[in-house]
Design an enzyme around this catalytic site. Structure first.
Site, PDB file in Angstrom:
ATOM      1  N   ARG A 128     -14.362  47.357  39.537  1.00 18.52           N
ATOM      2  CA  ARG A 128     -15.046  47.152  38.255  1.00 18.52           C
ATOM      3  C   ARG A 128     -14.621  45.814  37.633  1.00 18.52           C
ATOM      4  NH1 ARG A 128     -16.076  50.829  40.459  1.00 18.52           N
ATOM      5  NH2 ARG A 128     -17.740  49.430  41.034  1.00 18.52           N
TER       6      ARG A 128
ATOM      7  N   HIS B  22     -12.509  52.639  24.115  1.00 17.22           N
ATOM      8  CA  HIS B  22     -12.135  53.225  25.405  1.00 17.22           C
ATOM      9  C   HIS B  22     -11.262  52.312  26.258  1.00 17.22           C
ATOM     10  CE1 HIS B  22     -15.970  55.890  24.951  1.00 17.22           C
ATOM     11  NE2 HIS B  22     -14.947  56.346  24.254  1.00 17.22           N
TER      12      HIS B  22
ATOM     13  N   SER C 175     -26.482  56.193  23.479  1.00 22.31           N
ATOM     14  CA  SER C 175     -27.260  57.337  22.986  1.00 22.31           C
ATOM     15  C   SER C 175     -26.474  58.144  21.960  1.00 22.31           C
ATOM     16  CB  SER C 175     -27.640  58.245  24.161  1.00 22.31           C
ATOM     17  OG  SER C 175     -26.467  58.741  24.798  1.00 22.31           O
TER      18      SER C 175
ATOM     19  N   ALA D 265     -31.746  46.359  24.709  1.00 24.62           N
ATOM     20  CA  ALA D 265     -30.886  45.583  23.819  1.00 24.62           C
ATOM     21  C   ALA D 265     -31.314  44.130  23.664  1.00 24.62           C
ATOM     22  CB  ALA D 265     -29.445  45.640  24.325  1.00 24.62           C
TER      23      ALA D 265
ATOM     24  N   TYR E 216     -10.989  50.763  39.668  1.00 23.18           N
ATOM     25  CA  TYR E 216     -11.024  49.827  38.542  1.00 23.18           C
ATOM     26  C   TYR E 216     -10.881  48.383  38.994  1.00 23.18           C
ATOM     27  CZ  TYR E 216     -11.061  53.781  35.418  1.00 23.18           C
ATOM     28  OH  TYR E 216     -11.436  54.934  34.765  1.00 23.18           O
TER      29      TYR E 216
ATOM     30  N   GLN F  76     -17.903  51.105  22.951  1.00 22.60           N
ATOM     31  CA  GLN F  76     -17.419  52.052  23.947  1.00 22.60           C
ATOM     32  C   GLN F  76     -17.198  51.359  25.285  1.00 22.60           C
ATOM     33  OE1 GLN F  76     -19.752  55.839  23.973  1.00 22.60           O
ATOM     34  NE2 GLN F  76     -20.820  54.964  22.213  1.00 22.60           N
ATOM     35  N   ASN F  77     -17.600  50.105  25.381  1.00 18.54           N
ATOM     36  CA  ASN F  77     -17.501  49.370  26.637  1.00 18.54           C
ATOM     37  C   ASN F  77     -16.095  48.833  26.857  1.00 18.54           C
ATOM     38  OD1 ASN F  77     -20.247  49.816  26.924  1.00 18.54           O
ATOM     39  ND2 ASN F  77     -20.800  47.852  25.991  1.00 18.54           N
ATOM     40  N   VAL F  78     -15.700  48.757  28.122  1.00 18.91           N
ATOM     41  CA  VAL F  78     -14.371  48.246  28.450  1.00 18.91           C
ATOM     42  C   VAL F  78     -14.426  46.791  28.927  1.00 18.91           C
ATOM     43  CG1 VAL F  78     -13.446  50.534  28.965  1.00 18.91           C
ATOM     44  CG2 VAL F  78     -14.488  49.191  30.810  1.00 18.91           C
TER      45      VAL F  78
END
EC number: 2.3.1.286
Length: 229
Positions: free
Chosen positions: A57, A105, A172, A215, A54, A87-89
């Site tokens: 990330r 999340h 999705s 997008a 992480y 849903q993105n962090v």
């Protein structure tokens, strides 16, 4: 009174900014088995590996910027009452100017106590072994891992159930429980589904409009359609 627009966003919108998507076709995330880096057991077995994963990330996130899709969503707040359920962090929605963002999340730029899950800190640096909370407990990423509860799910359900318009972009809608959110909308609420390879048909969900684009193209197109509602 402005109409309530709820936007469900996922990895696809951030991928266009350079954020690597959650996993590849082999079920790996950056070469790691998902359960090694995104589960309580993985954390228990090898916390250093999880922190290193992480940390990478987080460093990557700080090097990228919002794209045209993020910016278009932020600008439409002048016309609609917008809530983003992501849903993105990452924080790309916030950096583009969006004010109401529900992170299902978790958030990469936050750390939390391993002792008290409500003890959360803003965090832009690496998290290292030996970084403790005020209770002398190791800090961990503020991420919802597999097998953990999704505390923001109920607020997200409430927002979707109140929505006048729903937009789905960059996801999705295959990962549960997030995928179930579309089923909480009112029957009459139109839904705009933006995906370059849509895996959904109009027969599955009432009032569905499919925009088969990535997008950065599909979001501005969908927004232009909203002006006619």
């Amino acid at each position: 009174m402005p109409k309530k627009l709820v936007i469900l966003s996922g990895a696809g919108i951030s991928a266009e900014s350079g954020i690597n998507t959650f996993r590849d076709e082999n079920g790996l995330w950056e070469g790691h088995d998902i359960m090694e880096v995104a589960s309580p057991r993985g954390w228990e077995n090898n916390p250093k590996l999880v922190l290193d994963f992480y940390n990478k990330r987080r460093r990557q996130l700080l090097e990228v910027t919002p794209n045209n899709a993020h910016i278009a969503i932020a600008r439409i707040e002048n016309e609609f009452d917008v809530t983003i359920v992501t849903q993105n962090v990452d924080d790309l929605h916030e950096r583009s100017g969006s004010r109401t963002v529900i992170h299902l999340h978790g958030e990469l730029l936050k750390a939390r106590s391993s002792f008290d899950e409500d003890l959360i800190y803003d965090w832009k640096e690496d998290i290292n072994i030996g970084d403790f909370c005020e209770h002398n407990s190791q800090l961990r990423p503020h991420i919802v891992w597999f097998g953990e509860a999704v505390p923001m799910m109920q607020p997200a359900i409430e927002k979707v159930s109140e929505a006048d318009i729903l937009m789905v972009v960059g996801t999705s809608m295959q990962v549960y429980p997030a995928a179930s959110l579309v089923h909480y909308k009112k029957v009459e609420t139109p839904i705009y589904f933006i995906d370059p390879k849509p895996n959904i048909s109009k027969s599955e969900i009432p009032n569905l409009e499919i925009i088969a684009d990535k997008a950065t193209i599909g979001v501005p197109h969908a927004i232009s359609m909203l002006s006619r509602i």
